[in-house]
Every structure is written in structure tokens, then in C-alpha cells.
Design a protein around this motif. Structure first.
Motif, PDB file in Angstrom:
ATOM      1  N   GLN A  41      36.832  40.562  30.441  1.00 48.28           N
ATOM      2  CA  GLN A  41      36.754  41.486  30.798  1.00 48.28           C
ATOM      3  C   GLN A  41      37.770  40.967  31.956  1.00 48.28           C
ATOM      4  OE1 GLN A  41      34.037  44.459  31.013  1.00 48.28           O
ATOM      5  NE2 GLN A  41      32.859  44.025  28.786  1.00 48.28           N
ATOM      6  N   GLY A  42      38.384  42.479  32.252  1.00 41.94           N
ATOM      7  CA  GLY A  42      39.082  41.844  34.464  1.00 41.94           C
ATOM      8  C   GLY A  42      38.046  41.887  34.562  1.00 41.94           C
ATOM      9  N   LEU A  91      33.745  36.946  41.960  1.00 45.41           N
ATOM     10  CA  LEU A  91      35.063  36.465  42.729  1.00 45.41           C
ATOM     11  C   LEU A  91      35.088  36.776  44.079  1.00 45.41           C
ATOM     12  CD1 LEU A  91      37.544  36.939  39.105  1.00 45.41           C
ATOM     13  CD2 LEU A  91      36.878  34.581  40.865  1.00 45.41           C
ATOM     14  N   PHE A 105      42.465  35.666  45.731  1.00 46.56           N
ATOM     15  CA  PHE A 105      41.032  35.541  45.110  1.00 46.56           C
ATOM     16  C   PHE A 105      40.942  33.701  45.151  1.00 46.56           C
ATOM     17  CE2 PHE A 105      40.116  39.219  42.181  1.00 46.56           C
ATOM     18  CZ  PHE A 105      41.006  39.759  42.923  1.00 46.56           C
ATOM     19  N   GLY A 106      39.258  33.988  45.375  1.00 43.51           N
ATOM     20  CA  GLY A 106      38.589  32.053  45.565  1.00 43.51           C
ATOM     21  C   GLY A 106      38.674  31.794  44.136  1.00 43.51           C
ATOM     22  N   PRO A 107      37.645  30.955  43.798  1.00 47.18           N
ATOM     23  CA  PRO A 107      37.786  30.100  42.262  1.00 47.18           C
ATOM     24  C   PRO A 107      36.961  30.665  41.814  1.00 47.18           C
ATOM     25  CG  PRO A 107      37.004  28.653  44.163  1.00 47.18           C
ATOM     26  CD  PRO A 107      37.381  29.979  45.238  1.00 47.18           C
TER      27      PRO A 107
ATOM     28  N   GLN B   2      37.961  51.385  33.296  1.00 49.29           N
ATOM     29  CA  GLN B   2      39.001  51.043  33.093  1.00 49.29           C
ATOM     30  C   GLN B   2      40.358  51.468  32.892  1.00 49.29           C
ATOM     31  OE1 GLN B   2      37.424  47.781  31.257  1.00 49.29           O
ATOM     32  NE2 GLN B   2      39.200  46.998  32.784  1.00 49.29           N
ATOM     33  N   GLN B  33      49.867  46.106  39.472  1.00 53.55           N
ATOM     34  CA  GLN B  33      50.416  44.563  40.658  1.00 53.55           C
ATOM     35  C   GLN B  33      49.856  43.984  38.868  1.00 53.55           C
ATOM     36  OE1 GLN B  33      48.590  43.475  43.862  1.00 53.55           O
ATOM     37  NE2 GLN B  33      48.335  45.802  44.556  1.00 53.55           N
ATOM     38  N   TYR B  35      48.261  39.934  37.934  1.00 55.17           N
ATOM     39  CA  TYR B  35      47.327  38.935  38.521  1.00 55.17           C
ATOM     40  C   TYR B  35      47.563  37.861  36.828  1.00 55.17           C
ATOM     41  CZ  TYR B  35      45.915  41.304  42.498  1.00 55.17           C
ATOM     42  OH  TYR B  35      46.349  41.334  44.199  1.00 55.17           O
ATOM     43  N   GLN B  37      45.191  34.116  35.582  1.00 50.72           N
ATOM     44  CA  GLN B  37      43.927  34.238  35.618  1.00 50.72           C
ATOM     45  C   GLN B  37      44.177  32.200  34.730  1.00 50.72           C
ATOM     46  OE1 GLN B  37      40.246  35.528  34.554  1.00 50.72           O
ATOM     47  NE2 GLN B  37      39.277  34.891  36.566  1.00 50.72           N
ATOM     48  N   GLY B  40      38.864  29.162  33.719  1.00 48.40           N
ATOM     49  CA  GLY B  40      37.817  28.630  35.434  1.00 48.40           C
ATOM     50  C   GLY B  40      38.116  29.630  36.452  1.00 48.40           C
ATOM     51  N   ARG B  41      39.366  29.369  36.500  1.00 48.30           N
ATOM     52  CA  ARG B  41      39.896  29.999  38.012  1.00 48.30           C
ATOM     53  C   ARG B  41      39.809  31.388  38.946  1.00 48.30           C
ATOM     54  NH1 ARG B  41      43.102  25.287  39.585  1.00 48.30           N
ATOM     55  NH2 ARG B  41      42.432  23.678  38.521  1.00 48.30           N
ATOM     56  N   GLY B  42      40.102  31.445  39.864  1.00 42.46           N
ATOM     57  CA  GLY B  42      40.430  32.604  40.086  1.00 42.46           C
ATOM     58  C   GLY B  42      41.640  33.312  40.652  1.00 42.46           C
ATOM     59  N   LEU B  43      41.748  34.803  40.590  1.00 40.16           N
ATOM     60  CA  LEU B  43      43.267  35.001  40.390  1.00 40.16           C
ATOM     61  C   LEU B  43      44.125  34.786  41.026  1.00 40.16           C
ATOM     62  CD1 LEU B  43      40.646  36.922  38.705  1.00 40.16           C
ATOM     63  CD2 LEU B  43      42.820  38.740  38.044  1.00 40.16           C
ATOM     64  N   HIS B  45      47.659  36.219  42.630  1.00 37.09           N
ATOM     65  CA  HIS B  45      49.329  37.519  42.895  1.00 37.09           C
ATOM     66  C   HIS B  45      50.432  36.773  41.728  1.00 37.09           C
ATOM     67  CE1 HIS B  45      52.144  40.297  44.861  1.00 37.09           C
ATOM     68  NE2 HIS B  45      50.994  41.288  44.027  1.00 37.09           N
ATOM     69  N   PHE B  88      46.317  40.005  33.928  1.00 39.20           N
ATOM     70  CA  PHE B  88      45.875  41.312  34.533  1.00 39.20           C
ATOM     71  C   PHE B  88      46.443  41.634  34.837  1.00 39.20           C
ATOM     72  CE2 PHE B  88      41.743  40.494  33.011  1.00 39.20           C
ATOM     73  CZ  PHE B  88      41.717  38.941  33.609  1.00 39.20           C
ATOM     74  N   LEU B  99      41.658  48.508  43.211  1.00 42.25           N
ATOM     75  CA  LEU B  99      42.446  47.895  42.349  1.00 42.25           C
ATOM     76  C   LEU B  99      41.577  47.978  41.567  1.00 42.25           C
ATOM     77  CD1 LEU B  99      45.080  44.811  43.834  1.00 42.25           C
ATOM     78  CD2 LEU B  99      45.302  47.360  43.311  1.00 42.25           C
ATOM     79  N   PHE B 101      41.454  46.380  37.636  1.00 45.33           N
ATOM     80  CA  PHE B 101      41.628  45.670  36.687  1.00 45.33           C
ATOM     81  C   PHE B 101      41.090  46.289  34.975  1.00 45.33           C
ATOM     82  CE2 PHE B 101      43.344  42.141  39.570  1.00 45.33           C
ATOM     83  CZ  PHE B 101      42.563  42.617  40.506  1.00 45.33           C
ATOM     84  N   GLY B 102      42.878  45.223  34.331  1.00 42.34           N
ATOM     85  CA  GLY B 102      42.805  46.464  33.058  1.00 42.34           C
ATOM     86  C   GLY B 102      41.945  44.280  32.057  1.00 42.34           C
ATOM     87  N   LYS B 103      41.519  44.612  31.333  1.00 47.59           N
ATOM     88  CA  LYS B 103      41.173  43.387  30.332  1.00 47.59           C
ATOM     89  C   LYS B 103      41.701  42.039  30.046  1.00 47.59           C
ATOM     90  CE  LYS B 103      37.633  46.138  28.002  1.00 47.59           C
ATOM     91  NZ  LYS B 103      37.037  47.330  26.660  1.00 47.59           N
TER      92      LYS B 103
END
Lengths: 114, 111
Positions: A41-42, A91, A105-107, B2, B33, B35, B37, B40-43, B45, B88, B99, B101-103
Motif C-alpha cells: 500500500q501507499g 516513514l 523521506f527517510g529510509p 485513498q 505529486q 514519488y 520508492q 526497502g527505501r524511503g520515497l 519526490h 506513487f 498529501l 498517497f495511492g497504492k
């Protein structure tokens, strides 16, 4: 420019235990966000701070989740007691000012509740 | 709840091909916007498009916005294996609300 720092990166706990996550936003960023991202999911916003004040915490399960941002810089998110459905990536993000600014964003912290 | 829904949920293409992802939303927006991903990491932009804009470019990225259809598309041209990630869309409704976010669309670029 240093990015958003989060710790720990991974955490495994038993249900009903407590856990805390830490976030250090980008220097000078007034707005800080905590998101929960369940697998597939988001991200879902849990809480948004502007400096050290809460702007939006409408989706924060307040019976078990709490967050604070002392001195308008670092922030901690706590879960007490944890449930199985809290397993997710948490996050942290920050932006210069408003919610519409680019968010950095952070990790993330991957939490597994057994 | 959503606000944005990405389509398709997953996309697999060969390196060098173009990738198109779509986002539909329900209510009027201030901006939208995109994004990325990595696993295993953050998003990260990618691009922001305001409600009064119809198209924006950034490198190999092209974003369009059709407010009458409440939809946006993200085009990645000449894709690379490094573009493999989830993408996303996130909508900002009023300029002061968080914000949503979608899936996401999971893109796999095969070398």
C-alpha cells in the motif's frame, strides 16, 4: 545536505510490547510527518508537526500511538502496546514549510510484530 | 481514505521501452505529486504538477494532468533497469491538507 535520518532500521517485537522510533529531519525543515506504510500500500499519514505543534493527527490511533517533537527538531513515535496489525514500515518525512512543499523521506523503520 | 488510484498495479517492460502509469483521483486538487520508492527505501519526490498546469517535464519524465477527467499520467521514456521501483501519486486537496498517497504501480524494467 544530510537527508532525513531514522532509527532503528528494523525492529522485531512481540505483541503487547512497546517500541519507539526516532527521526531527525533535514535541518531547517519546519514540517515533520510520520507515515505508516503497510506492505503493498501507499504511505498513510499518522501525524504532522509544524515546528513542535501538531497540525494533523486525525489518523493516529491515539489509544496506542503517541508522538512528540521536542524543540521543533527531532521526533519520536511510540507504540504501546503493539498489535499484530502494526507490522509495517514507519516513514518519517520533512518539508521546508507547508504540506504542499516537496517532502523528503527517510529510509523508514520496518516493524515486525510477532 | 485513498484519494489516488494508480493503474496498472504492476508493469513489466524491457529496458529502452517507455513506461506509462496512470493516476485517477476523486476530488478537486491543488496539486498532484509523483514519488518513487525503491525496494526497502524511503520515497523520493519526482515531480509536482499544479492544478492549472497540463504538462511538465523533468529529464526522462513527463507528467500530464487532466483536471476534467481527474487523472494524471507519468511517462518514463527510454527506461533503464535502475527505474525498477514503485511509483506513487499523491494529491494535495487544498494546499494546507496532508498529501494522500495511492497504492502505487510496481514497475519492473528488465535488462
Amino acid at each position: 545536505e544530510a537527508g532525513v535520518a531514522q532509527s532503528p532500521r528494523y525492529k522485531i517485537i512481540e505483541k503487547r510490547q512497546s517500541v519507539a522510533f526516532w527521526c531527525n529531519p533535514i535541518s531547517g525543515h519546519a514540517t515533520l510527518y510520520w507515515y505508516q506504510q503497510i506492505l503493498g500500500q501507499g504511505p498513510k499519514l499518522l501525524i504532522q508537526f509544524q515546528n513542535n505543534g501538531v497540525v494533523d493527527d486525525s489518523q493516529l490511533p491515539k489509544d496506542r500511538f503517541s508522538a512528540e517533537r521536542l524543540k521543533g527538531v527531532d521526533s519520536t513515535l511510540k507504540i504501546q502496546p503493539a498489535k499484530l496489525e502494526d507490522s509495517a514500515v514507519y516513514l518519517c518525512a520533512s518539508s521546508l514549510r507547508l504540506a504542499t512543499d516537496t517532502q523528503y523521506f527517510g529510509p523508514g523503520t520496518r516493524l515486525t510484530v510477532l | 481514505s485513498q484519494q489516488g488510484e494508480e493503474d496498472p498495479q504492476a508493469l513489466s517492460i524491457q529496458e529502452g521501452e517507455n513506461a506509462t502509469m496512470n493516476c485517477s483521483y476523486k476530488t478537486s486538487i491543488n496539486n498532484l505529486q509523483w514519488y518513487r520508492q525503491n525496494s526497502g527505501r524511503g520515497l523520493v519526490h519526482l515531480i509536482l504538477i499544479r492544478s492549472n498546469e497540463r504538462e511538465k517535464h523533468s529529464g526522462r519524465l513527463r507528467v500530464t494532468l487532466d483536471t476534467s477527467k481527474k487523472s494524471s499520467s507519468l511517462l518514463i521514456t527510454a527506461s533503464r533497469a535502475a527505474d525498477t521501483a514503485s511509483y506513487f501519486c499523491a494529491t494535495d486537496i487544498t494546499g494546507r491538507t496532508p498529501l494522500v498517497f495511492g497504492k502505487g504501480t510496481r514497475l519492473s524494467v528488465i535488462a
